[in-house]
Scaffold this active site. Sequence first.
Site, PDB file in Angstrom:
ATOM      1  N   HIS A 268       0.915  -1.211  -0.005  1.00  0.00           N
ATOM      2  CA  HIS A 268       0.123  -0.016  -0.119  1.00  0.00           C
ATOM      3  C   HIS A 268       0.749   1.235   0.109  1.00  0.00           C
ATOM      4  O   HIS A 268       1.927   1.498  -0.816  1.00  0.00           O
ATOM      5  CB  HIS A 268      -0.789  -0.078   1.007  1.00  0.00           C
ATOM      6  CG  HIS A 268      -2.141   0.640   1.339  1.00  0.00           C
ATOM      7  ND1 HIS A 268      -2.412   1.487   0.216  1.00  0.00           N
ATOM      8  CD2 HIS A 268      -2.888   0.954   2.352  1.00  0.00           C
ATOM      9  CE1 HIS A 268      -3.633   2.300   0.672  1.00  0.00           C
ATOM     10  NE2 HIS A 268      -3.927   1.812   1.826  1.00  0.00           N
ATOM     11  N   HIS A 307      -2.186  -1.754  -9.797  1.00  0.00           N
ATOM     12  CA  HIS A 307      -3.103  -1.258  -8.973  1.00  0.00           C
ATOM     13  C   HIS A 307      -4.241  -2.003  -8.862  1.00  0.00           C
ATOM     14  O   HIS A 307      -4.647  -2.579  -9.993  1.00  0.00           O
ATOM     15  CB  HIS A 307      -3.425   0.279  -9.336  1.00  0.00           C
ATOM     16  CG  HIS A 307      -4.048   0.959  -8.092  1.00  0.00           C
ATOM     17  ND1 HIS A 307      -5.389   0.977  -8.004  1.00  0.00           N
ATOM     18  CD2 HIS A 307      -3.584   1.719  -7.100  1.00  0.00           C
ATOM     19  CE1 HIS A 307      -5.713   1.910  -6.798  1.00  0.00           C
ATOM     20  NE2 HIS A 307      -4.644   2.132  -6.553  1.00  0.00           N
ATOM     21  N   ASP A 363       3.027   5.558  -6.533  1.00  0.00           N
ATOM     22  CA  ASP A 363       4.269   5.610  -5.830  1.00  0.00           C
ATOM     23  C   ASP A 363       5.600   5.405  -6.595  1.00  0.00           C
ATOM     24  O   ASP A 363       6.494   5.446  -6.074  1.00  0.00           O
ATOM     25  CB  ASP A 363       4.046   4.255  -4.959  1.00  0.00           C
ATOM     26  CG  ASP A 363       3.207   4.547  -3.774  1.00  0.00           C
ATOM     27  OD1 ASP A 363       3.021   5.810  -3.401  1.00  0.00           O
ATOM     28  OD2 ASP A 363       2.328   3.621  -3.321  1.00  0.00           O
TER      29      ASP A 363
HETATM   30  N1  ACO Z   1       5.080  -6.366 -10.299  1.00  0.00           N
HETATM   31  C1  ACO Z   1       4.864  -7.877 -10.655  1.00  0.00           C
HETATM   32  N2  ACO Z   1       3.921  -8.495 -10.919  1.00  0.00           N
HETATM   33  C2  ACO Z   1       2.556  -8.027 -10.681  1.00  0.00           C
HETATM   34  C3  ACO Z   1       2.529  -6.653  -9.834  1.00  0.00           C
HETATM   35  C4  ACO Z   1       4.000  -6.108  -9.682  1.00  0.00           C
HETATM   36  N3  ACO Z   1       4.194  -4.707  -9.038  1.00  0.00           N
HETATM   37  N4  ACO Z   1       1.530  -6.428  -9.465  1.00  0.00           N
HETATM   38  C5  ACO Z   1       0.606  -7.297  -9.687  1.00  0.00           C
HETATM   39  N5  ACO Z   1       1.398  -8.253 -10.415  1.00  0.00           N
HETATM   40  C6  ACO Z   1       0.854  -9.409 -11.135  1.00  0.00           C
HETATM   41  C7  ACO Z   1       0.270 -10.620  -9.954  1.00  0.00           C
HETATM   42  O1  ACO Z   1       1.307 -11.339  -9.525  1.00  0.00           O
HETATM   43  C8  ACO Z   1      -0.839 -11.346 -10.659  1.00  0.00           C
HETATM   44  O2  ACO Z   1      -0.132 -12.185 -11.748  1.00  0.00           O
HETATM   45  P1  ACO Z   1      -0.803 -13.652 -11.981  1.00  0.00           P
HETATM   46  O3  ACO Z   1      -2.052 -13.214 -12.631  1.00  0.00           O
HETATM   47  O4  ACO Z   1       0.404 -14.217 -13.091  1.00  0.00           O
HETATM   48  O5  ACO Z   1      -0.782 -14.198 -10.730  1.00  0.00           O
HETATM   49  C9  ACO Z   1      -1.502 -10.108 -11.578  1.00  0.00           C
HETATM   50  O6  ACO Z   1      -0.361  -9.378 -11.817  1.00  0.00           O
HETATM   51  C10 ACO Z   1      -2.586  -9.534 -10.802  1.00  0.00           C
HETATM   52  O7  ACO Z   1      -2.012  -9.050  -9.698  1.00  0.00           O
HETATM   53  P2  ACO Z   1      -2.923  -9.077  -8.112  1.00  0.00           P
HETATM   54  O8  ACO Z   1      -2.048  -9.256  -7.049  1.00  0.00           O
HETATM   55  O9  ACO Z   1      -4.164  -9.969  -8.280  1.00  0.00           O
HETATM   56  O10 ACO Z   1      -3.666  -7.481  -8.104  1.00  0.00           O
HETATM   57  P3  ACO Z   1      -4.053  -6.881  -7.094  1.00  0.00           P
HETATM   58  O11 ACO Z   1      -5.116  -5.945  -7.555  1.00  0.00           O
HETATM   59  O12 ACO Z   1      -4.466  -8.054  -6.053  1.00  0.00           O
HETATM   60  O13 ACO Z   1      -2.788  -6.074  -6.414  1.00  0.00           O
HETATM   61  C11 ACO Z   1      -1.268  -4.516  -5.726  1.00  0.00           C
HETATM   62  C12 ACO Z   1      -2.679  -4.711  -6.505  1.00  0.00           C
HETATM   63  C13 ACO Z   1      -1.175  -4.879  -4.280  1.00  0.00           C
HETATM   64  C14 ACO Z   1      -1.231  -2.997  -5.864  1.00  0.00           C
HETATM   65  C15 ACO Z   1      -0.126  -5.045  -6.544  1.00  0.00           C
HETATM   66  O14 ACO Z   1      -0.448  -4.600  -7.965  1.00  0.00           O
HETATM   67  C16 ACO Z   1       1.156  -5.028  -6.123  1.00  0.00           C
HETATM   68  O15 ACO Z   1       1.832  -5.625  -5.094  1.00  0.00           O
HETATM   69  N6  ACO Z   1       1.854  -3.850  -6.557  1.00  0.00           N
HETATM   70  C17 ACO Z   1       3.231  -3.391  -6.074  1.00  0.00           C
HETATM   71  C18 ACO Z   1       3.076  -2.656  -4.778  1.00  0.00           C
HETATM   72  C19 ACO Z   1       2.845  -1.416  -4.895  1.00  0.00           C
HETATM   73  O16 ACO Z   1       3.162  -0.480  -5.899  1.00  0.00           O
HETATM   74  N7  ACO Z   1       1.630  -0.867  -4.453  1.00  0.00           N
HETATM   75  C20 ACO Z   1       1.290   0.412  -4.180  1.00  0.00           C
HETATM   76  C21 ACO Z   1      -0.360   0.313  -4.866  1.00  0.00           C
HETATM   77  S1  ACO Z   1      -0.719   2.072  -4.741  1.00  0.00           S
HETATM   78  C22 ACO Z   1      -1.147   2.461  -3.282  1.00  0.00           C
HETATM   79  O17 ACO Z   1      -1.279   1.675  -2.410  1.00  0.00           O
HETATM   80  C23 ACO Z   1      -1.051   3.799  -3.049  1.00  0.00           C
END
Ligand code: ACO
Length: 435
Positions: A268, A307, A363
Amino acid sequence: MSSSTLTVTDNRTGKTYDVPIEDGTVRAMDFRQMKTGTDDFGLMLYDPAFMNTASCRSSITYIDGDRGILEYRGYPIEQLAENCTFLEVAYLILFGELPTQTQLDHWVYEITHHTMLHETTKKFMESFRYGSHPMTMLISTVAALSTVYPCATNVHDPASRLLQIKRLIAKMPSIAAMSYRHSLGFPYVYPDNELSYTENFMNMLWKMVEPKYAANPVLARALEVLFILHADHEQNCGSSVMRAVGSSLASPYLAIASAASALSGPLHGGANEEVIRMLDEIDSKADIPAYVESVKRGKRKLMGFGHRVYKNFDPRATLIKKIAEQVFGVTGQNPKLEIALELERIALQDDYFISRKLYPNVDFYSGLIYQAIGFKPEMFTVLFAIPRTVGWLAQWQEMIVDPAQKIARPRQIYTGSRQRQVVPIAERDAVEVTA
Ligand code: ACO
């Protein structure tokens, strides 16, 4: 039959039900009537991580994740960032309308005159271990404010709520600055009521021996715009926690501490700190392809990418790139910018990221700006928490006065054992257990 209904046939019983559809939503409680017999509890909805569940009606923030639209109270984020101050936007988010000049002057006066902290709070902060993380100091200190303002639990009194709202918005920068100065071993700086919200924050962070702190106007405005971009984001993890904790009628200081705790996590608000660590680790452009490969193999995540809601682009990330140019014009370019831009370029051409709709989020670039302004990475999430306090409080206020809301209490699908008998300890067989 009304066209705005959903007809459900329960194949276990052959019974058919018409469930009303309102605002593109069906009510989970309408499924409880679907039972196989009188002993059956009724059908529930299973939605881990609330991927497709609306937990409230809200008129604060509108997001269209597919089109990259973000609006506070109907005003596009781009216009607010261009034309307004942070406290003007805070007024809008909390009260629903942009203020007149007279209303804004009064609001600014009120916030400015709540920035001081009780001296016991200062002493409380002095006892944190040297080198403590500023975000955890902020969270703990906000929670401790509940001891300074015990009457804040009077959450059904609108006047009391407004007073806590003003105090929290005013005191967050003071606590944040004290956390920062504590981590450096510097004496605390008291607020200066002649300065704007962000200038005063910079004063409390960086004033040394000069009689009056003068913030660089470009950097103060950049911080102001960053605060506007981070002020609210509807039902994200932190705001959901704010509503859930607030729904038990806990003190708003404790609810804010809980929401800030949720924000601190690396998935987050803590992601901005992780982005800088990632860029440090990558070190040079030549290392980027290998790093991206390790992300694709699932070894790590590309921090600042992806996201839950935005699946096209994050409009805040677009605005942040513009702010970066202005800030780097004053501070000189952050040397990590080139690595970030190249990382973004490579990722956006790669099928792994394209097929999963992974784009830079707010971010990805914010940390580069914060670092150029002079913040240590440990402060980045604190810089997110200060403006987000406005959103948390607006969500809390809306929840408290919403007659449809009750204490938040999800259901579960129980998967454990039932009706086991306790065996005396001497007769038990060891069973391998994991945490
Ligand atoms: N890097 C690599 N792979 C990713 C990333 C990433 N940053 N984000 C998602 N994925 C992949 C997942 O592994 C998943 O792949 P799969 O289908 O092969 O299993 C797919 O993309 C879908 O991702 P989910 O985890 O289901 O997406 P979710 O909506 O649950 O997660 C989140 C969103 C938590 C923001 C995620 O994208 C993440 O962890 N990003 C990195 C952390 C980050 O930047 N957080 C800040 C978000 S903005 C904020 O909160 C202010």
